[in-house]
Design a protein around this motif. Structure first.
Motif, short mmCIF file in Angstrom:
data_model
loop_
_atom_site.label_atom_id
_atom_site.label_comp_id
_atom_site.label_asym_id
_atom_site.label_seq_id
_atom_site.Cartn_x
_atom_site.Cartn_y
_atom_site.Cartn_z
N UNK A 230 1.06 -1.47 0.16
CA UNK A 230 -0.13 -0.26 -0.29
C UNK A 230 1.22 1.33 0.33
N UNK A 231 0.52 2.38 -1.08
CA UNK A 231 1.05 3.66 -0.97
C UNK A 231 1.40 3.98 1.21
N UNK A 232 2.30 4.38 1.44
CA UNK A 232 1.99 4.86 2.59
C UNK A 232 0.80 6.31 2.66
N UNK A 275 8.79 5.01 -3.66
CA UNK A 275 7.30 5.64 -3.33
C UNK A 275 7.69 4.86 -1.81
N UNK A 276 7.02 5.33 -0.48
CA UNK A 276 7.07 4.93 0.97
C UNK A 276 6.22 4.01 0.69
N UNK A 277 5.95 3.18 1.45
CA UNK A 277 5.14 2.10 1.41
C UNK A 277 4.47 1.38 2.80
N UNK A 278 3.30 1.12 2.97
CA UNK A 278 3.13 -0.34 4.02
C UNK A 278 2.89 -1.33 3.22
N UNK A 279 4.05 -2.44 4.16
CA UNK A 279 3.71 -3.94 3.17
C UNK A 279 3.40 -4.67 3.92
N UNK A 280 1.85 -5.23 4.15
CA UNK A 280 1.50 -6.07 4.90
C UNK A 280 2.27 -7.55 3.92
N UNK A 298 -6.60 -8.72 3.61
CA UNK A 298 -5.77 -8.16 4.50
C UNK A 298 -5.28 -7.16 2.66
N UNK A 299 -6.35 -7.26 1.82
CA UNK A 299 -6.52 -7.00 0.51
C UNK A 299 -6.76 -5.62 0.83
N UNK A 300 -7.98 -5.83 1.27
CA UNK A 300 -8.94 -4.42 1.16
C UNK A 300 -9.04 -3.59 2.58
N UNK A 301 -7.53 -2.85 2.89
CA UNK A 301 -7.56 -2.24 4.24
C UNK A 301 -7.48 -0.98 2.89
N UNK A 302 -6.63 -0.66 1.55
CA UNK A 302 -7.11 0.53 1.36
C UNK A 302 -6.69 -0.10 -0.44
N UNK A 303 -6.30 1.22 -1.36
CA UNK A 303 -5.95 0.48 -2.34
C UNK A 303 -4.68 0.31 -2.75
N UNK A 304 -4.39 -1.07 -2.58
CA UNK A 304 -2.77 -1.36 -2.80
C UNK A 304 -2.05 -1.05 -4.16
#
Ligand SMILES: Cc1cc2nc3c(=O)[nH]c(=O)nc-3n(C[C@H](O)[C@H](O)[C@H](O)COP(=O)(O)OP(=O)(O)OC[C@H]3O[C@@H](n4cnc5c(N)ncnc54)[C@H](O)[C@@H]3O)c2cc1C
Length: 473
Positions: A230-232, A275-280, A298-304
């Motif tokens: 996901x984008x940070x 780019x800064x990201x959060x990786x699950x 886990x795929x739906x926390x945001x728009x990966x």
């Protein structure tokens, strides 16, 4: 004549005859600085550490370990012990002393009927995974295949299977040990039980382990695992989703987060690279057919930016992080245990990751809980049986000129997190300058017992090159 560093900080001269006698007694080799293999042996995972032992015993078996330990003790030499050479603190090598390198002892023998594995102390996680998975078996270890089984086990050990099966030490059933006296002992819950207790978390303080025996469990060989990137700037939703998901997760499910700049992974669009990201990062070790449903949130926390997930061989997933954690870079780590990933922790991590000092730095959030917390704090030397998460500040860079900048960033992030952390720290994630955290931070309520056992098994502190537990006076 060779000058050696002594265990008391002085110098001593060892004559050539004595060294030749040691060489002749070994099945493995005695390496001096000019010898081929010397640099390979002394080079550790963390390129910040560049130590030159006066001599290296490259052991071929327990007999060589006894020879090396006796030689070091009889001559009062500074002694360092190397397993996989991965520890961030780099204490597996010493300047001017004797280094005992166990990395040639790599055999892994699986007994599929008894579901047990006997492992030599130079084996890496990848060696263990390949041998055990050939029988569809495994036990909890770490997440990077080039880590040593030895150091990982002696500190505790956790990874993708730990919420179901506990720490690596919770699955250790026996260990062969060469004591500071040179005596060889077998330890288990019924043999030298006090020493066996101390080995399970007490690091390399109590002797040199020449063989580990683990309980194995059925696993895979396919697991459902992957990465969602996901984008940070979506971190708020991602952390909220992560909090809810991990609070409800069963023992078969483990999800970690990595905050960093996006590596150029093939499943990410080019514009996301850097780019800064959060990786699950996640792994489901339960029934494969149920995994897709369980891991879907886990795929739906945001728009990966991208997703790379699905059934895969566990041995393959165990190497997923290897390219990001390859040896040879300069590294400095700081670590804290946490009870929760609070909004404050989220804010601090995101602010720091928006301002990374090098492209390879990262903060990672590891999920503990589950079976790791169903063991009493005093049942093994590792005491952190209430921690739900661990956060590591992984500072990683190439150029020595960046040392100060990167280390300052790590310390700043660590200090900002301190008020929100438990005060506990996993001994295997401590850098070399944290001796002051060993007593209260790494061992807490178990420290006094460990220090008394150190006085029993290693009163002269021959095994000092570790996160050291001084012998009780
Ligand atoms: C990239 C990376 C990823 C990691 N991931 C995880 C993870 O997922 N989970 C986890 O739990 N940990 C993890 N760790 C931490 C790891 O557990 C420690 O670094 C561990 O100490 C590595 O063991 P080693 O044998 O490779 O290290 P070494 O540097 O060889 O040994 C560390 C110390 O242990 C002692 N020692 C080693 N072998 C013996 C022996 N046979 N007898 C007595 N003393 C001995 C010595 O004091 C030595 O200084 C990771 C580390 C790195 C660098």
């Amino acid at each position: 004549m060779i000058d050696f560093q002594t265990s008391q900080g002085g110098k001593t001269r060892i004559d050539d005859d004595k060294l030749e006698a040691l060489r002749g007694a070994l099945r493995g080799s005695l390496l001096m600085p000019a010898d081929e293999g010397y640099d390979v042996s002394r080079t550790l995972w963390n390129a910040m550490i560049d130590r030159h032992p006066a001599a290296i015993v490259r052991a071929a078996g327990a007999g060589d370990v006894m020879q090396a330990v006796n030689f070091a003790r009889e001559n009062a030499l500074l002694l360092a012990v190397r397993g996989g050479g991965h520890n961030i603190a780099g204490k597996a090598a010493c300047d001017g002393g004797l280094m005992l390198d166990l990395s040639a002892m790599r055999s892994v023998r699986v007994d599929p009927a008894a579901k047990r594995a006997r492992v030599e102390p130079g084996a890496l996680l990848g060696d263990f995974d390949r041998e055990t998975q050939a029988f569809g078996l495994s036990t909890p270890t770490g997440i990077n295949s080039t880590t040593g089984m030895s150091g990982l086990t002696l500190g505790g050990g956790f990874g993708w299977q730990s919420r179901k099966r506990g720490l690596t030490i919770d699955n250790l059933v026996a260990a062969d040990v060469v004591l500071a006296s040179g005596e060889f002992v077998q330890t288990s819950a019924t043999q030298h039980a006090d020493l066996f207790w101390a080995l399970r978390g007490g690091g390399g303080n109590f002797g040199v382990v020449t063989s580990f025996e683990y309980q194995l469990h059925p696993l895979g060989p396919q697991v459902l695992a992957g990465l969602v990137v996901y984008p940070l700037d979506q971190a708020k939703q991602v952390f909220e989703g992560y909090r809810q998901f991990t609070a409800a997760a069963g023992d078969d499910m483990t999800a970690w987060m990595v905050l960093r700049k996006a590596p150029p992974l093939p499943f990410l669009p080019a514009e996301a690279h850097g780019r800064p990201v959060v990786i699950v990062a996640f792994c489901w070790i339960g029934e494969l057919s149920k995994g897709e449903q369980v891991t879907k949130p886990l795929h739906g926390f945001g728009k990966p930016y991208g997703v790379h997930a699905g059934p895969m061989p566990f041995t393959g997933w165990q190497t997923a992080f290897d390219p990001l954690l390859a040896p040879g870079a300069r590294n400095y780590w700081k670590s804290h245990d946490f009870m929760a990933m609070s909004v404050d922790v989220e804010r601090i991590l995101c602010a720091a990751v928006a301002n990374l000092p090098s492209d390879e730095c990262e903060a990672f959030v590891g999920q503990l809980g589950g079976a790791t917390n169903r063991v009493g704090a005093a049942d093994t030397a590792y005491p952190h049986r209430d921690a739900e998460f661990v956060v590591n500040v992984h500072t990683r860079w190439r150029d020595a000129a960046d040392d100060r900048k990167c280390i300052t960033w790590a310390r700043g992030l660590f200090d900002a997190l301190t008020p929100h952390a438990t005060g506990g720290v996993y001994v295997n994630f401590m850098p070399e300058d944290e001796a002051q955290r060993v007593a209260a931070g790494a061992y807490g309520p178990n420290f006094a017992r460990l220090s008394a056992l150190k006085a029993k098994y290693d009163p002269a502190n021959l095994f000092s090159q570790n996160q050291n537990i001084p012998p009780k006076a």
